[in-house]
Design a protein around this motif. Sequence first.
Motif: not given
Length: 546
Positions: A467-491
Amino acid sequence: MRNREWMQDLTIPMDYCDNYGVCGPYGSCSTATLPNCECLTGFEPKNPGELNQYSGGCRRVKALDCGLEEGFLKFSSMKLPDTENALFHSSMSLWECELACKGNCSCTAYANPNITTNGVGCLLWFGDLIDIREYPLNGQDLYVRLAASELLGFVASKRLNKKNRVLIVVISTSSAAALLFAVVYACKKKKKMPHMKVKETWYGLDKKNTSVQVEDVKELPFFSLHEILKATDDFSISNKIGEGGFGPVYKGILEDGREVAVKRLSETSQQGLDEFKNEVMYVAKLQHRNLVKLYGYCIRGNEMILIYEYMANKSLDTFLFDESKTSMLDWPCRFQIIHGMARAILYLHQDSRLQIIHRDLKAGNILLDADMSPKISDFGLARKFVGSDTFTKTKKVVGTYGYISPEYAVHGKFSIKSDVFSFGVLVLEIVSGKKNRGFSHQDHSDNLLGHAWRLYKENKSIELMSACLRDSFILSEVLRSIHVGLLCVQHHPEDRPTMLSVILMLISEGVLPEPKQPAFFTGESHREAPSVLSVDEYMITQVYAR
């Protein structure tokens, strides 16, 4: 004179022994005996039987073999040898001087040249000892290296040279093993002493008190314990800045003004010589802007100490998981940290002269400098590997809960994809500000990985963001980072991307592949997929909870 050189016009020796090197190498001169020359104990004339058998000096009775049982004979009341091939260290104690000479096979003798400093100061000789004489009234102690068999022979036959008041100083196998890296003072003074050659293999004690070989540490400076104590104010509690699996970390200031972080092995640590060796041998060879720099090390007795560059903002976890500090990490800063970590891991896996699997990537091992740039630290558990994706198996699983990949935790198999998994966990923690281990949610029992997966499947990934990132985040970068993170933790490790692919995905705007279910997912709708495979009955697991 025009060439500003000294010319010898006249010399007047006070006695025969004043003539330089009159008794040759390893020969000792005395005005109280005839002939005036004799060989040091443990040596014999090079030219026996000749009228002047000492004209060629002396040679060893038994050759040195650099074995652990070699030791030193103490000769008292002596004029110290010529210092052309000697090295002086002003801050070493006599004990440290002994360790230094013992640890370098080229070292032939040592002494404390300054009799007024209560044992502080060290001279080490490399090569033949020349121009020695006896000074009965105001001579000094000289410790000469001899072969183990020669020392034992003196003990057995009691053939001690009483005139020279020789005292045997033998370092046993167990104590000699404690000489890990003792002579890298030569590295520290290398520029001033270009003729010095440093041996590249040293020995130390492992946890079972047995000798362990350590190779190629010539690139890393050695610090004396005296220097470390002075820098940290005797390990003052006020200078303590943290503690990890190796032990406490203290802030220190070296004599040259550099701020350093001093990591000291604790008595209760699960780590020891193996981890210490890794740090010294690996980090010294790794140079990258996002890897912490190791300035040097110190070892004396049971003390094992590592000296790093000081990181003003400590570790990532001190900001990320502290509610009072987490807002200090805005989104641009967090995205910079993700990029920096990725570049450093790619360097370890592919671009360094050593290919390294870190095996303990976590928020506590990501240090932040004054500009909040990340630097990976703690290579105590790191391993070299060959090839781009080779699996290695171990019966001892080490690491930190929450960051270990499933194939490593269950079967002891690790590869570069193990580090990729840990990186993915870190990315999700950085975005969310939450720890993977210990994560809880009121609506389900998933860990952080499972929660991120659930939100992704529901097309609500943005809700993972702190929640503390609401004033500074860039949506495309946040979503891409989460997506890449999920690709890295695949079983399955084969499904995870390489770090090169990770970096390309983070900086591109192309379509990303769909991630598969992460490891350790415990969602109720996926009970048919086991969260963890059965443990290999032949595997011993030892996971460090740090």
